[in-house]
Design an enzyme around this catalytic site. Sequence first.
Site, PDB file in Angstrom:
ATOM      1  N   CYS A   1       0.802  -1.231   0.000  1.00 33.46           N
ATOM      2  CA  CYS A   1       0.000   0.000   0.000  1.00 33.46           C
ATOM      3  C   CYS A   1       0.831   1.274   0.000  1.00 33.46           C
ATOM      4  O   CYS A   1       0.500   2.224  -0.715  1.00 33.46           O
ATOM      5  CB  CYS A   1      -0.991   0.005   1.159  1.00 33.46           C
TER       6      CYS A   1
ATOM      7  N   HIS B   1      -2.568   1.034   7.312  1.00 35.38           N
ATOM      8  CA  HIS B   1      -2.905   1.075   5.891  1.00 35.38           C
ATOM      9  C   HIS B   1      -2.943   2.510   5.382  1.00 35.38           C
ATOM     10  O   HIS B   1      -3.543   3.384   6.013  1.00 35.38           O
ATOM     11  CB  HIS B   1      -4.250   0.400   5.620  1.00 35.38           C
TER      12      HIS B   1
ATOM     13  N   ASP C   1      -7.667   4.748  -3.239  1.00 35.90           N
ATOM     14  CA  ASP C   1      -6.828   3.723  -2.613  1.00 35.90           C
ATOM     15  C   ASP C   1      -6.568   2.602  -3.621  1.00 35.90           C
ATOM     16  O   ASP C   1      -7.461   1.832  -3.935  1.00 35.90           O
ATOM     17  CB  ASP C   1      -7.534   3.170  -1.378  1.00 35.90           C
TER      18      ASP C   1
END
Length: 270
Positions: A69, A108, A125
Site C-alpha cells: 500500500c 494502511h 486507494d
Amino acid sequence: MTLDLDAYLTRIGWSGERRPTLEVLRSVHRAHLLGIPFENLDPVLGSAPSLALEDLEAKLVRGGRGGYCYEHNTLLAAVLSRLGFRVTLLTARVVLGAAPGDVRPRTHMMMEVEVAGEPAPYLADVGFGSTGALIEPIALVADAELRDTPRHHRLVHTPHVGPLETWELQAEKSGVWEPQYAFTREPFEAPDYEVINWYIATSPRSPFSRAVYAQRTTARGHLALSGLNLVETAADGTVEERRLADSAEVLRVLARDFAIRLPRDIRLPD
C-alpha cells in the site's frame, strides 16, 4: 525528483486529457489497480521497500514489479498531484478479518482527493490487497455507495471516541456488507509512513515479513496468493482455490499469472 508521468501512464495503459476532473481520477485509479499488481517480495526477502519517488518509479513503473500500500499510494498521490488534484494522505486500521474487540494499529495508507467543482472529496486507494479493494474512488459522504463494477462499496460512520468522526469502508459480499478498514480524516505525512513501512516490513510480528502475499485484479476477476495458497475469484463470484507445491511454483505463478518481473536469482525462504 520529477515524476516521469508519460512512463507511468504507459505502464498503466492510460491515455486521455490530463486534467484534474472526476472522470480522470476514476479512470486513472482503475487503470492503476488493473495495471500494477500488489506484492510484498521485498519484506519477505529481508528489506523494507524504499518510498522515495525515484525508487518507486524504478520498481513499479520501469521495473515490472508491484508493491504494497505505501508504494502504490505514494506513487498514485504523486501522479494525482502532477495532474492538478489536491491530495491529503490518510491512514486506516484494517478491520477485515479482525476478531470482535480487536484494536489493530493504523497501518494502511490511502488518500483523500479534492476535485474542483465536486461537493465532497473522494477516498482513493490502489494499495489494499483484497477482493474488497476499491476499483474506483468513492465520495467521502456518509452512506455513499459505489458500484465500481464488479464490486460494490459504501462508506459509513461508526461509533468513535475522540473529536474526529470515524469512517468505515465496506464491501458487499453475497448480500452482506463486510467491513474493510476504518479511518479518520487526520492528515498524515511522508515521515509517518517511513516509520509504519519499516515496522510492517521488518517486524517478525508482521505477516508481510513472513509470507508472500500477491494480488492482481483483472477484467476477468481477481487472483490472490497467500503463502502457498492461490485463490482465483471470477467476475461472477465463483471461487477456485489450490495449494502450490513449493516456493519454486510460487515464483512461476508470480511471473506468469501476476505479471511480476522477478529479481534475477531470487530465492524465497522456505
